[in-house]
Scaffold this motif. Structure first.
Motif, PDB file in Angstrom:
ATOM      1  N   PRO A 132       0.814  -1.228   0.000  1.00  0.00           N
ATOM      2  CA  PRO A 132       0.000   0.000   0.000  1.00  0.00           C
ATOM      3  C   PRO A 132       0.838   1.265   0.000  1.00  0.00           C
ATOM      4  O   PRO A 132       0.489   2.245  -0.661  1.00  0.00           O
ATOM      5  CB  PRO A 132      -0.822  -0.124   1.295  1.00  0.00           C
ATOM      6  N   VAL A 133       1.956   1.248   0.731  1.00  0.00           N
ATOM      7  CA  VAL A 133       2.822   2.434   0.765  1.00  0.00           C
ATOM      8  C   VAL A 133       3.467   2.658  -0.601  1.00  0.00           C
ATOM      9  O   VAL A 133       3.546   3.796  -1.083  1.00  0.00           O
ATOM     10  CB  VAL A 133       3.890   2.277   1.865  1.00  0.00           C
ATOM     11  N   VAL A 134       3.933   1.582  -1.245  1.00  0.00           N
ATOM     12  CA  VAL A 134       4.517   1.711  -2.585  1.00  0.00           C
ATOM     13  C   VAL A 134       3.478   2.235  -3.560  1.00  0.00           C
ATOM     14  O   VAL A 134       3.757   3.101  -4.392  1.00  0.00           O
ATOM     15  CB  VAL A 134       5.080   0.356  -3.061  1.00  0.00           C
ATOM     16  N   SER A 135       2.255   1.700  -3.466  1.00  0.00           N
ATOM     17  CA  SER A 135       1.183   2.161  -4.352  1.00  0.00           C
ATOM     18  C   SER A 135       0.897   3.638  -4.122  1.00  0.00           C
ATOM     19  O   SER A 135       0.701   4.404  -5.081  1.00  0.00           O
ATOM     20  CB  SER A 135      -0.083   1.330  -4.101  1.00  0.00           C
ATOM     21  N   GLY A 136       0.873   4.052  -2.850  1.00  0.00           N
ATOM     22  CA  GLY A 136       0.655   5.462  -2.553  1.00  0.00           C
ATOM     23  C   GLY A 136       1.778   6.333  -3.077  1.00  0.00           C
ATOM     24  O   GLY A 136       1.541   7.426  -3.608  1.00  0.00           O
ATOM     25  N   LEU A 385      -6.330   2.326  -3.586  1.00  0.00           N
ATOM     26  CA  LEU A 385      -6.640   3.112  -2.398  1.00  0.00           C
ATOM     27  C   LEU A 385      -8.010   2.739  -1.841  1.00  0.00           C
ATOM     28  O   LEU A 385      -8.166   2.537  -0.622  1.00  0.00           O
ATOM     29  CB  LEU A 385      -6.594   4.605  -2.734  1.00  0.00           C
ATOM     30  N   LYS A 386      -9.021   2.625  -2.697  1.00  0.00           N
ATOM     31  CA  LYS A 386     -10.363   2.258  -2.250  1.00  0.00           C
ATOM     32  C   LYS A 386     -10.367   0.851  -1.656  1.00  0.00           C
ATOM     33  O   LYS A 386     -10.978   0.613  -0.605  1.00  0.00           O
ATOM     34  CB  LYS A 386     -11.345   2.340  -3.424  1.00  0.00           C
ATOM     35  N   ARG A 387      -9.682  -0.073  -2.354  1.00  0.00           N
ATOM     36  CA  ARG A 387      -9.661  -1.456  -1.872  1.00  0.00           C
ATOM     37  C   ARG A 387      -8.941  -1.561  -0.530  1.00  0.00           C
ATOM     38  O   ARG A 387      -9.379  -2.284   0.374  1.00  0.00           O
ATOM     39  CB  ARG A 387      -8.976  -2.336  -2.918  1.00  0.00           C
ATOM     40  N   MET A 399      -0.979   4.738   3.570  1.00  0.00           N
ATOM     41  CA  MET A 399      -0.975   5.061   2.143  1.00  0.00           C
ATOM     42  C   MET A 399      -1.292   6.540   1.921  1.00  0.00           C
ATOM     43  O   MET A 399      -0.624   7.237   1.146  1.00  0.00           O
ATOM     44  CB  MET A 399      -1.995   4.170   1.422  1.00  0.00           C
ATOM     45  N   LEU A 400      -2.328   7.035   2.608  1.00  0.00           N
ATOM     46  CA  LEU A 400      -2.711   8.440   2.474  1.00  0.00           C
ATOM     47  C   LEU A 400      -1.626   9.369   3.003  1.00  0.00           C
ATOM     48  O   LEU A 400      -1.362  10.430   2.416  1.00  0.00           O
ATOM     49  CB  LEU A 400      -4.021   8.693   3.211  1.00  0.00           C
TER      50      LEU A 400
END
Length: 587
Positions: A132-136, A385-387, A399-400
Motif C-alpha cells: 500500500p505504501v509503494v502504491s501510494g 486506495l479504495k480497496r 498510504m494516504l
C-alpha cells in the motif's frame, strides 16, 4: 560460483537461432519505444535530452551480464528521473557542468550502494516498504510528474518538485502561456490518449491482439515523428516553440563524477532512496513476469545487476537507471527470451545516437512533456486506495500519509515516510500479538477459540494460543496478557502457552517468559509450553529456562489437555509428551 555472479553463463551456452530471432524482434520494438521515453525522462531530471539515450546503451549491456531476469528492460524511468532532478537541484543549477557531474555522481553512488547490498545479500530491505505504501508513493509521484510537465506543455518557464511549488509557479506564469506550444502539447496528449484507447477497437476490427498492442505501444513514436515534422515544415522554432535543438551525434563520452566531497555527501541519501525504490519496482516486476514463464530470479543478484548497470550509466555520462515498467512489459509481450534482447536494443539506441539525432532537432519539448504526462497518469491507482481502505484502515492511513507527504514535501520525504510508516505499522501490529484462549472441539484433537466456537474447556487449565513470534516489542504485552488472564480466572492451576505460531523467541522475550514463570509460581500456577517448533526449542536449550520451568513442554496441545485437565501429570506410558524427554524431542 561463477554462474551465481554472472547469470549470463546460464543462458549463453544454450543460446540458439530461434532464441536470437525472438530477442531481435523484441529489441527492435523496445528500441522504437525507448527513444522518445529516454529523451523525455532526461528532460524530466533537468538534464540534456541526449543523456537519456546515453543511459540506455551501456547499462543494458551490463544488465545482460549480471541480471537474472530474462525480460527486465533497464533504463531511465519517470519516478527515478523525478527523484534525480529533486536531488540534483539541491547541489547545482540545472544546465551547468556541475549539474551534469552531479547526475553522474548520483548514478555512480546508486550503483555502488546497490552492488554492495547485493554482495551482502541485503535484498530483504525491499520488504520495508509495504505494497500500500509503494502504491501510494507511485500514485503521488504520478501526480507530481504530470504536474511538473504542465509548464513545458504550455511553453512556460516554471518548475518545482512539490505539488504546491509546481502549482504556485504555474499560476504565477499563466500570463506567459505560449499558445502555439500549448496547441502542440494538447494535440500530442490527445493523440497519445487516442492510441491508448484504440486497442479494443483495433481488436474489434479483426486485428491480431499482438499486432494491436504493438501499434498502440508505437503511439509515442508516431506522435514524436508527426509533431517533429510539423515543427520542421512550419519552422515553428522561429515563432518561439521550444525544441530539443542540436543533439551530439556520438557515443557516450566517459563520465567523470564530481570531485567535490560535499556533493558526494549531499547525494548519498538520495542515492540510497533511489536505489531502494528502483530495486523494489524492478524486482516486483521481474518476479511477476518470471512467474508467468515458470522462471526464477535472484533478488540479491538483481541488486548486483542493477548496481553494475548504474555504474555503467555513470561511466557513460548517464543518469540513474532501473527496470522500466512499460518497456519491460513490451519486451515480455514481444517475446524476449534472454537479457540479450536488452543488449540488442542498446545497439539500436547507439545507432540512433550516432546517425539519427539530427532528425530530432525539431522535436518539440511540449511533445516530450505530453509523453511524460500520459505515462505518469498511469501510475495513479485510485482502485488500490479504495480497496485498501475497505480492507485495512491502518494500511490506508499509511498510504494516504505517504501520498500527502510526497505531494507536499517531495518524493524523498515520501519514501522516508513510507519506510517509517511500514516499519511502524509492523511494530504496532506485532507489539500487540493476537492471542486466544482455546478449547477442544468435541470428539476431536482440534482446539479453537472459545469465543468463536462451541468447545470443551477446563476451569483449571488455561490454554493460551500465541499467534505471533515473541520479541522485544511484544514481550511486555505477553506478560500483561498472562497476568490479566490469571487475575480474571483465579481457579486456574495450569497455564499452557501454545507456541504453534511462534517462530522466534528473542532475548527480551526469553526474559519475559522467565518472569512469567516466576510470577505464576508465586501465584501457585504451573506454566507449560506446547507445540514448540524445533528451531525455537534449539535456542531454548541454550538457556537455563527449561531447567527452571515449573511445568512441562508438551508435543501437542491435545497432550497438554489430556494430561492436565484432570489435575495430574501424564502417566509414565506417555512420558515422551512430558517434561524431561520433551525437552529433547519437542518440535
Amino acid at each position: 560460483m561463477l554462474k551465481r555472479y554472472f547469470p549470463i553463463l546460464e543462458w549463453l551456452p544454450v543460446y540458439d537461432r530461434q532464441t536470437l530471432s525472438s530477442d531481435l524482434i523484441a529489441a527492435l520494438i523496445v528500441t522504437l519505444m525507448v527513444i522518445p521515453q529516454a529523451l523525455a525522462y532526461a528532460l524530466l531530471a533537468g538534464l540534456p535530452a541526449i543523456v537519456g539515450l546515453y543511459a540506455s546503451i551501456l547499462p543494458l549491456f551490463a544488465y545482460a551480464v549480471f541480471g537474472t531476469s530474462r525480460t527486465l528492460a533497464i533504463g531511465p524511468m519517470a519516478l527515478v528521473s523525478l527523484m534525480t532532478g529533486a536531488a540534483l537541484i539541491e547541489v547545482a543549477a540545472p544546465g551547468s557542468t556541475v549539474y551534469l557531474e552531479a547526475a553522474i555522481t548520483l548514478a555512480f553512488l546508486t550503483g555502488v550502494i546497490l552492488t554492495l547490498m547485493g554482495l551482502f545479500r541485503l535484498g530483504f530491505f525491499a520488504n520495508f516498504l509495504s505494497h500500500p505504501v509503494v502504491s501510494g508513493l507511485l500514485s503521488a509521484s504520478g501526480v507530481l510528474i504530470a504536474a511538473s510537465q504542465l509548464a513545458g506543455l504550455a511553453g512556460l518557464d516554471a518548475s518545482g518538485f512539490t505539488l504546491i511549488t509546481q502549482l504556485s509557479n504555474l499560476f504565477s506564469h499563466l500570463d506567459g502561456i505560449h499558445w502555439p506550444t500549448l496547441a502542440i502539447g494538447l494535440v500530442s496528449v490527445t493523440l497519445l490518449q487516442l492510441f491508448r484507447r484504440s486497442r479494443p477497437r483495433l481488436k474489434s476490427w479483426g486485428m491480431n491482439a499482438r499486432y494491436a498492442d504493438f501499434l498502440v505501444k508505437l503511439g509515442p513514436l508516431f506522435v514524436v515523428a508527426l509533431t517533429t515534422a510539423i515543427c520542421w515544415a512550419a519552422n515553428l522554432p522561429a515563432f518561439g516553440v521550444a525544441v530539443v535543438g542540436e543533439v551530439p551525434s556520438h557515443l557516450p563520452p566517459l563520465g567523470v563524477p564530481s570531485s567535490d566531497l560535499g556533493v558526494w555527501r549531499d547525494l548519498l541519501v538520495p542515492a540510497l532512496l533511489i536505489g531502494i525504490v528502483g530495486f523494489i519496482e524492478s524486482v516486483a516486476l521481474a518476479q511477476m513476469l518470471a512467474a508467468r514463464r515458470r522462471q526464477r530470479i535472484s533478488p540479491d543478484q538483481e541488486l548486483i545487476g542493477l548496481g553494475v548497470s548504474n555504474i555503467a550509466s555513470a561511466v557513460s555520462s548517464g543518469l540513474p537507471v532501473v527496470g522500466s515498467l512499460s518497456r519491460t512489459v513490451v519486451n515480455f509481450d514481444a517475446g524476449a527470451q534472454t537479457p540479450a534482447a536488452g543488449a540488442f536494443a542498446a545497439i539500436g539506441v547507439a545507432f540512433v545516437t550516432l546517425y539519427l539525432t539530427p532528425l530530432i532537432r525539431f522535436l518539440p519539448i511540449a511533445t516530450l512533456a505530453a509523453i511524460i504526462i500520459v505515462s505518469a497518469l498511469t501510475l495513479i491507482d485510485i482502485k488500490t486506495l479504495k480497496r485498501t481502505w475497505r480492507y485495512s484502515y491502518g494500511d490506508a492511513a499509511a498510504m494516504l500519509a505517504t501520498i500527502a507527504l510526497t505531494l507536499v514535501q517531495g518524493v524523498e520525504a515520501g519514501v522516508i515516510a513510507g519506510v517509517g510508516l511500514s516499519v511502524g505499522l509492523y511494530l504496532y501490529r506485532t507489539s500487540r500479538p493476537h492471542s486466544a484462549l482455546v478449547g477442544r472441539v468435541p470428539g476431536t484433537e482440534h482446539f479453537r477459540n472459545i469465543q468463536r466456537h462451541q468447545v470443551e474447556s477446563s476451569e483449571r487449565v488455561a490454554l493460551l494460543r500465541i499467534d505471533e513470534s515473541l520479541y522485544f516489542a511484544n514481550a511486555r504485552y505477553l506478560e500483561d496478557t498472562v497476568y490479566g488472564l490469571v487475575a480474571e480466572h483465579p481457579e486456574v492451576d495450569h497455564m499452557v502457552l501454545i507456541c504453534s505460531a511462534v517462530n522466534l523467541i528473542d532475548a527480551s522475550a526469553l526474559e519475559s517468559l522467565e518472569a512469567i514463570n516466576l510470577r505464576l509460581k508465586d501465584s501457585q500456577v504451573t506454566l507449560h509450553l506446547a507445540e514448540v517448533k524445533g528451531p525455537v526449542m534449539d535456542r531454548l536449550k541454550h538457556s537455563d529456562f527449561l531447567q527452571h520451568l515449573t511445568g512441562q513442554v508438551f508435543l501437542s496441545t491435545y497432550a497438554a489437555w489430556s494430561g492436565l485437565r484432570h489435575g495430574h501429570s501424564p502417566s509414565s506410558g506417555s512420558r515422551d509428551q512430558g517434561r524431561t524427554p520433551a525437552k529433547k524431542d519437542a518440535g
